[in-house]
Design a protein around this motif. Structure first.
Motif, short mmCIF file in Angstrom:
data_model
loop_
_atom_site.label_atom_id
_atom_site.label_comp_id
_atom_site.label_asym_id
_atom_site.label_seq_id
_atom_site.Cartn_x
_atom_site.Cartn_y
_atom_site.Cartn_z
N LEU A 177 1.75 7.11 -6.25
CA LEU A 177 2.15 5.66 -6.49
C LEU A 177 2.27 5.04 -5.25
O LEU A 177 1.63 3.99 -5.05
CB LEU A 177 3.26 5.61 -7.26
N ALA A 209 7.62 1.09 -7.66
CA ALA A 209 6.68 0.71 -6.83
C ALA A 209 6.75 -0.39 -6.19
O ALA A 209 6.84 -1.46 -7.00
CB ALA A 209 5.26 0.99 -7.33
N ALA A 256 7.58 4.28 -3.37
CA ALA A 256 7.77 4.57 -4.59
C ALA A 256 8.76 5.47 -4.74
O ALA A 256 9.00 6.59 -3.88
CB ALA A 256 6.36 5.10 -5.27
#
Length: 199
Positions: free
Chosen positions: A49, A92, A109
């Motif tokens: 992420l 995120a 993240a």
């Protein structure tokens, strides 16, 4: 008769208690045995992420003049996505800063609130004025290459969910951008999600 019923009730209660104790030992034993794989997956998910969020932000700011103008005016702007809509409640965020005609992009993240072993990963890249992306080190180049390769192999079978990157704390954002989550493999023993720009 009452004595027999009472004795039967006591035996049943003892059996239930023993079963509950054994079940708790099995449950905690399973958590200990699977913890390493769980932590590895959590870290892989956070890394996927973080890296994909930075690449997504780089694409967004290079293609969206309104976003680029906003960042230049502010000098630096943080964008977040709603963790409630993210897979696993992961968070995120990206911070885009104007820098010598280009942009410095930092992403972060973290595991969701329901993680039993919370992890957090940060990533950084620079978008040069000519559009080239540079990284801090060789390891970051490899991490970005893995995400690019994963993006190239995204299956259309899984529905892609849209996520809005906007200012934190529900402040009005004049130039938000959207991303999609896609499920990919090869980062952990389980599939993980990455972000791609929603064009």
């Amino acid at each position: 008769m009452n004595v027999k019923i009472s004795s039967l009730a006591e035996q049943t209660a003892k059996c239930i208690f023993i079963a509950a104790v054994l079940a708790s030992f099995v449950f905690f034993g399973w958590r200990v045995v699977t913890k390493r794989a769980y932590v590895e997956h959590e870290r892989a998910q956070c890394e996927a992420l973080a890296v994909s969020a930075a690449l997504t932000a780089a694409e967004a700011v290079s293609k969206d003049e309104a976003l680029a103008k906003l960042v230049r005016e502010l000098g630096e702007a943080e964008f977040v996505t709603d963790h409630m809509s993210m897979p696993g409640n992961n968070t995120a965020s990206v911070t885009i800063g104007a820098e010598q005609g280009g942009f410095l992009i930092r992403s972060k993240a973290a595991s969701g609130w329901n993680s039993r072993s919370p992890q957090s990963i940060e990533f950084e890249l620079r978008l040069q004025p000519g559009g080239e992306i540079t990284y801090k080190n060789e390891n970051d180049i490899k991490r970005a290459s893995r995400i690019r390769a994963a993006r190239a192999n995204i299956s259309n079978k899984d529905p892609l969910k849209e996520h809005l990157f906007t200012f934190p704390h529900e402040r009005p954002c004049p130039a938000p951008f959207t991303a999609l989550t896609a499920k990919v493999s090869g980062f952990s023993d389980k599939t993980v999600y990455i972000l791609i720009l929603n064009e």
